[in-house]
Write an enzyme that holds these catalytic residues in place. Structure first.
Site, PDB file in Angstrom:
ATOM      1  N   ARG A 102       0.779  -1.068   0.299  1.00  0.00           N
ATOM      2  CA  ARG A 102       0.068   0.408   0.032  1.00  0.00           C
ATOM      3  C   ARG A 102       0.858   0.981   0.047  1.00  0.00           C
ATOM      4  NH1 ARG A 102      -4.828   2.063  -1.426  1.00  0.00           N
ATOM      5  NH2 ARG A 102      -6.787   2.494   0.230  1.00  0.00           N
ATOM      6  N   THR A 376      -9.500   0.208  -9.984  1.00  0.00           N
ATOM      7  CA  THR A 376      -8.891  -0.662  -9.854  1.00  0.00           C
ATOM      8  C   THR A 376      -8.780  -1.244 -10.000  1.00  0.00           C
ATOM      9  OG1 THR A 376      -8.717   0.585  -6.905  1.00  0.00           O
ATOM     10  CG2 THR A 376      -8.680  -1.935  -6.888  1.00  0.00           C
ATOM     11  N   ASN A 396      -6.040   4.469  -7.395  1.00  0.00           N
ATOM     12  CA  ASN A 396      -7.360   4.503  -6.361  1.00  0.00           C
ATOM     13  C   ASN A 396      -7.779   5.272  -7.548  1.00  0.00           C
ATOM     14  OD1 ASN A 396      -9.529   5.341  -5.021  1.00  0.00           O
ATOM     15  ND2 ASN A 396      -7.991   7.465  -4.630  1.00  0.00           N
ATOM     16  N   ASP A 418      -7.971   8.650  -0.555  1.00  0.00           N
ATOM     17  CA  ASP A 418      -8.769   7.302   0.429  1.00  0.00           C
ATOM     18  C   ASP A 418      -8.490   7.791   2.245  1.00  0.00           C
ATOM     19  OD1 ASP A 418      -9.772   5.876  -1.130  1.00  0.00           O
ATOM     20  OD2 ASP A 418      -7.787   4.544  -1.305  1.00  0.00           O
ATOM     21  N   SER A 447      -8.134   0.865   3.389  1.00  0.00           N
ATOM     22  CA  SER A 447      -8.269   1.124   1.655  1.00  0.00           C
ATOM     23  C   SER A 447      -9.677  -0.127   1.502  1.00  0.00           C
ATOM     24  CB  SER A 447      -6.798  -0.063   1.395  1.00  0.00           C
ATOM     25  OG  SER A 447      -7.828  -0.376  -0.284  1.00  0.00           O
ATOM     26  N   SER A 448      -9.810  -0.316   0.653  1.00  0.00           N
ATOM     27  CA  SER A 448     -11.550  -1.753   0.447  1.00  0.00           C
ATOM     28  C   SER A 448     -11.100  -2.552  -0.090  1.00  0.00           C
ATOM     29  CB  SER A 448     -12.254  -0.940  -0.230  1.00  0.00           C
ATOM     30  OG  SER A 448     -13.077   0.216   0.342  1.00  0.00           O
ATOM     31  N   GLY A 468     -14.159   0.469  -5.113  1.00  0.00           N
ATOM     32  CA  GLY A 468     -14.230   1.225  -4.155  1.00  0.00           C
ATOM     33  C   GLY A 468     -14.552   0.837  -2.861  1.00  0.00           C
TER      34      GLY A 468
HETATM   35  N1  GLY Z   1      -8.150   2.994  -3.668  1.00  0.00           N
HETATM   36  C1  GLY Z   1      -9.027   2.067  -3.813  1.00  0.00           C
HETATM   37  C2  GLY Z   1      -8.763   1.267  -2.298  1.00  0.00           C
HETATM   38  O1  GLY Z   1      -8.187   1.239  -2.173  1.00  0.00           O
HETATM   39  O2  GLY Z   1      -9.627   0.757  -1.542  1.00  0.00           O
END
Ligand code: GLY
Length: 575
Positions: A102, A376, A396, A418, A447-448, A468
């Protein structure tokens, strides 16, 4: 040697060879499928992974190849200027590990850097241009995966991506649509326009996009490893370009960047093991909350309306827990054990009524805009030995920040968005930012992204998706499909719905609910926000141990491709 002796010897040879091959297949079947499967968001990325598997690479080499290929052929979704989570299963040891690549906030980042002097949010600053970019993690992650887990030299795994970057590839309608969406920012920066536009205009479908500078950057990474990106000439170019355009990166930011190996989140749901993303992805803990809540009901015995009602109530509560508590665990204390506990789920379940929707505001007013990324990417790979990778990668927004650092070909992410960029105040979505996810120097934004494995005694699933904030609810729906015994083609194609606590409405794809179903849910108090477009691009693999059947599927909403090989050579189509 007589003819008879020679015939006898050759018969013995054939027999022994047959026994060895049979035994080999048996032992492969005992530990792995004996064949490989790949599902990714772009046919050229799938081909890159297969090419590397055919050269003798394992799933981890193939993952490096697919990641790098996606960086080239799907520049809308991920890339060297971004980051991601690679969930690995090492067959020989049985170990699961999440490679956290990340991005992290620059050292000069501050909590209120996207607010004006009156304390008002300036939302475009965390979306467009180099001030929106966090320090990339993907290059370090690719080197790490190749060195620690791969079999092949890094250059072998990067070769397909380098070829695609040099020779070019034909852009598709998805590229065109997203280039149109991000046109203002693509036009703003000369180096970006030079790569992604054709003489300043949105290119036609089929136009061949060549990225020679990105090919050079990939070659430097292959030659020099981590230092090839984070030190030396590429690092200098990145920092120079970012600072010249108003960004705050330093050489020290790049020098300090490290991937982190994290223990994934392990969950149990109705006899299944779910292995999924750890913080700084919210996915694992959110899935824990939702699955623990749902484990208290016999969903199979309920009609469709009540089943959807309970899934929505579980989503609502997990997104609220995220808003209140989740952030980078290296910076904030997160009550992980409590959130993942059966006791927490039981307490939440007590507030759920079987025939009435809960108002989100009745749960308390603090929410957070969960990851808002609209693009993504995701891929899944299993090799003959049973090594597995489920990886979700991102820059993103489509084309990230829209900023290409001159002389590198690298498009930078806008992952800073984020973070809760305006803690304590409603953001552009009318939501309240979570303090645990406030900006701090060196911190990773929440993040998701939720790359996931699902394990039943005779079935192994790999899945994940972009999307997202909706990633986590999509993965939940995929897990429920797996639990119902459905094949991967059903997980990736099912109509989707989503509730993220705030706004207090079920968002849904047009096909998800018929009028009657919607009426019955509305009568329970649910509100709706129909979505004009479908969402998600799930990539999935299922290995059924019984019968040793391997299936792969790509979301029909996207342009991905999934293939199952007859290891090691012939390739046939999956689901
Ligand atoms: N940028 C999308 C996520 O990390 O959830």
């Amino acid at each position: 040697m007589s003819i008879v002796q020679a015939q006898r010897q050759s018969l013995i040879f054939v027999f022994v060879t047959a026994v060895l091959i049979f035994a080999g297949n048996l032992s492969a079947a005992a530990t792995g499928p004996g064949r490989a499967a790949v599902a990714s968001a772009h046919p050229l990325a799938t081909q890159a992974a297969l090419e590397v598997l055919n050269k003798g690479g394992n799933a981890f080499d193939a993952a490096v190849a697919a990641s790098a290929a996606l960086a080239v052929v799907e520049p809308t979704g991920s890339g060297l200027g971004g980051g991601g989570f690679w969930l690995l299963h090492v067959a020989a040891s049985g170990r699961d590990v999440m490679i956290d690549g990340r991005e992290r906030a620059p050292l000069a980042a501050t909590r209120n850097m996207y607010l004006d002097s009156a304390g008002k949010a300036r939302p475009r600053l965390s979306l467009d241009g180099p001030l929106a970019a966090a320090i990339p993690g993907e290059p370090a992650a690719l080197v790490h995966i190749a060195e620690r887990y791969g079999r092949l030299p890094l250059i072998e795994s990067l070769r397909p991506a380098i070829r695609y970057a040099r020779r070019g590839f034909a852009v598709n309608a998805h590229y065109r649509r997203l280039a149109q969406l991000r046109r203002p920012v693509l036009e703003r920066y000369r180096a970006t326009a030079a790569v992604f536009l054709r003489a300043g205009a949105i290119p036609e479908t089929g136009w061949v996009l060549r990225q020679p500078e990105l090919a050079d950057t990939l070659e430097t990474l292959a030659e020099a490893g981590r230092a090839g990106f984070y030190e030396g000439s590429i690092a200098h170019r990145l920092v120079r370009a970012v600072r010249a355009a108003g960004g705050i990166w330093s050489l020290e930011d790049l020098r300090q960047y490290r991937v982190i190996e994290r223990e994934p989140v392990h969950l149990r749901y109705r006899g299944l093991n779910v292995v999924t993303a750890a913080l700084p992805s919210a996915g694992g803990l959110q899935l824990a909350v939702m699955l623990n809540i749902l484990a208290g009901y016999n969903l199979g015995s309920l009609d469709k309306v009540h089943r959807i009602h309970l899934v929505v109530e579980a989503m609502r509560r997990s997104y609220r827990a995220r808003a209140l508590s989740l952030g980078d665990p290296d910076f904030v204390a997160v009550p992980r054990r409590h959130l993942a506990s059966a006791a927490f789920a039981a307490a939440l379940r007590q507030g759920i009524e079987l025939n009435h929707a809960t108002r989100s505001t009745a749960l308390g007013e603090h929410g957070d805009p969960p990851g808002k990324g609209a693009d993504t990417t995701h891929f899944a790979i299993i090799d003959a030995a049973g090594n597995r990778v489920s990886a979700t990668l991102s820059i993103n927004y489509p084309f990230g920040s829209g900023f290409v650092a001159a002389g590198t070909g690298v498009v930078l992410n806008d992952e800073m968005d984020d973070f809760a960029t305006h803690p304590g105040e409603p953001n552009a979505y009318g939501l309240i930012g979570g303090e645990a996810n406030a900006i701090a120097p060196g911190k990773r934004p929440l993040s998701s992204m939720s790359p996931t494995f699902i394990e039943a005694p005779q079935r192994i699933g790999l899945l994940g998706t972009p999307g997202g904030s909706r990633i986590v609810s999509m993965v939940l729906l995929g897990i429920l499909e797996f639990a119902d015994g459905q094949p991967p083609a059903a997980w990736v194609s099912r109509a989707r719905y989503h509730h993220q606590y705030l706004p207090d409405a079920i968002q849904y794809e047009p096909e998800a609910f018929g009028a009657r179903l919607r009426e019955r849910l509305a009568a329970m108090g649910h509100r709706f926000e129909p979505l004009a477009q479908s969402y998600g691009n799930m990539q999935a693999i299922l290995w059924e141990r019984r019968g040793n059947r391997l299936r792969a599927a790509s979301d029909p909403r996207g342009n991905g491709s999934s293939q199952v090989t007859n290891w090691p050579a012939a390739v046939s189509r999956g689901d």
